[in-house]
Design an enzyme around this catalytic site. Sequence first.
Site, mmCIF file in Angstrom:
data_model
loop_
_atom_site.group_PDB
_atom_site.id
_atom_site.type_symbol
_atom_site.label_atom_id
_atom_site.label_comp_id
_atom_site.label_asym_id
_atom_site.label_seq_id
_atom_site.Cartn_x
_atom_site.Cartn_y
_atom_site.Cartn_z
ATOM 1 C CG ASN A 296 24.770 23.820 39.031
ATOM 2 O OD1 ASN A 296 23.867 23.525 40.006
ATOM 3 N ND2 ASN A 296 25.157 22.934 38.094
ATOM 4 N N PRO B 223 28.833 14.606 28.035
ATOM 5 C CG PRO B 223 29.039 12.881 29.297
ATOM 6 C CD PRO B 223 29.137 13.697 29.477
HETATM 7 N N1 CTP Z 1 20.701 17.235 31.705
HETATM 8 C C1 CTP Z 1 21.785 16.043 31.380
HETATM 9 N N2 CTP Z 1 22.702 16.648 31.350
HETATM 10 C C2 CTP Z 1 23.137 16.937 31.454
HETATM 11 C C3 CTP Z 1 22.601 18.379 31.881
HETATM 12 C C4 CTP Z 1 21.003 18.244 31.590
HETATM 13 O O1 CTP Z 1 20.877 14.649 32.488
HETATM 14 N N3 CTP Z 1 24.575 17.422 30.528
HETATM 15 C C5 CTP Z 1 19.553 16.920 32.327
HETATM 16 C C6 CTP Z 1 18.389 17.303 33.852
HETATM 17 O O2 CTP Z 1 19.065 16.639 34.543
HETATM 18 C C7 CTP Z 1 17.492 17.582 33.215
HETATM 19 C C8 CTP Z 1 17.109 17.960 31.923
HETATM 20 O O3 CTP Z 1 18.739 17.580 31.021
HETATM 21 O O4 CTP Z 1 16.615 16.767 33.260
HETATM 22 C C9 CTP Z 1 17.370 19.466 31.536
HETATM 23 O O5 CTP Z 1 18.437 20.296 32.224
HETATM 24 P P1 CTP Z 1 18.441 21.429 31.616
HETATM 25 O O6 CTP Z 1 20.070 21.652 32.498
HETATM 26 O O7 CTP Z 1 17.599 22.182 31.946
HETATM 27 O O8 CTP Z 1 18.792 21.029 29.699
HETATM 28 P P2 CTP Z 1 20.105 21.456 29.154
HETATM 29 O O9 CTP Z 1 19.659 20.293 28.332
HETATM 30 O O10 CTP Z 1 21.120 21.177 29.417
HETATM 31 O O11 CTP Z 1 19.839 22.569 28.496
HETATM 32 P P3 CTP Z 1 20.530 24.376 28.386
HETATM 33 O O12 CTP Z 1 20.995 24.507 28.870
HETATM 34 O O13 CTP Z 1 20.397 24.436 26.731
HETATM 35 O O14 CTP Z 1 18.851 25.307 28.896
#
Ligand code: CTP
Length: 403
Positions: free
Chosen positions: A210, A306
């Site tokens: 990403n 995870p």
């Molecule tokens: N994060 C994490 N593990 C993942 C995805 C995200 O620890 N597999 C953490 C990121 O480091 C960040 C927070 O969760 O601090 C939010 O990340 P984000 O990508 O915005 O959220 P997601 O939980 O992945 O939700 P979505 O992609 O559905 O918006």
Amino acid sequence: MSSKQKCVVLGVTGGIAAYKACEILRLLQKRGMDVFVVMTKNACRFVAPLTFETLSGHPVAVDTFERPATWEVEHIALAKRADLFLIAPATANIIGKMANGIADDMLSTTVMATRAPVMVAPAMNTGMWDNPATQENVKKLIARGVHVVTPASGHLACGDSGAGKLEDVNVIAERAIAVLEQEKDLAGLRVLVTAGPTREALDPVRYVSNRSSGKMGYALAENAAMRGADVTLLTGPVSIEPPAGVTVVKFTTTQDLLDRALEHAGSQDILIQAAAPADYRAEEVAPQKIKKNDGEPLVLRLVENPDVAATLGKAKRDDQVFVGFAAETNDVTAHAQGKLVKKNLDMIVANDVTRPGAGFDVDTNIVTLIEPDAMRALPLMTKTEAAGHILTRAKELLDAKRA
Ligand code: CTP
């Protein structure tokens, strides 16, 4: 001089910009600093030591044969007296000497002896600045914790145009004061920061990743280290240099990040998750390079990774503060609040990555600090400034938990 007055030792080297050091000296004095000047022999060809002597109100340490016999002792006294050692302008020569441990005159010996923070503001011809030797030397200094005020671009005294112009004297003075006034309010705390993207392999040559640049996480690690914290930086593959004085641990995949984070999380006081872990990975990584298939679409099956923050959040103790990030494109607050709860975070830093000046690969950000019962929107600011606000709030939350 009052006992609280801070002392700056100002090293002046031989370049046309040497005269600007007079202005830097005045600016520092205006902010209450006591300034002592050390000049190289060549600097004296550009500005007379008497000028600095008159402005500073102190004898100027100059490297000439007329120096007093007590010189060897005096230069150590000066090195010890410094709260900050600033060299402005810094030639390629002094940078080269510092990077390589050469101490052969008053300035190079004094700066080597000091234990104070050191800042250099280089000024030189563009060719000299761009030369790989200079660039390597600058990198070495940065890695050792020297603050480098990157030169500006513009029209240079030699007639060339390009990078190498001494940065604006006001900016140099501000940077110097920022270092001097930097409180060590995070001393004794362990701070873990995650930063950058993950890479999930598809085959031996391809991966899914990403746009995370790691800049926000690196700014957090740098700010925490400057404020005295013991910092561990878990970093994905990025193209920027890690800040000085932090322990760097690398990860590639989300599972990797989780494994490393689990090793370290228990011993941290503050944990800030600015990394962008991939939510999905290939169900199967092809053992050989995937080939085209006569125009047929390629179907990739991805399985969920995870959630690192949620996993760590389950084991969070009452005396720890965990901070997450939420990069959103719509319904920012609602989504961020949902993640705050789901991942058992104390604060989530939300940003709308579609706004100009926010999000990926830029040096600025527009963030909102969201807590279970509070919310504070910050204006557009540099990632360094945002890092300062985030850590200050995280420290307040930690203090409240431990009160
Ligand atoms: N994060 C994490 N593990 C993942 C995805 C995200 O620890 N597999 C953490 C990121 O480091 C960040 C927070 O969760 O601090 C939010 O990340 P984000 O990508 O915005 O959220 P997601 O939980 O992945 O939700 P979505 O992609 O559905 O918006």
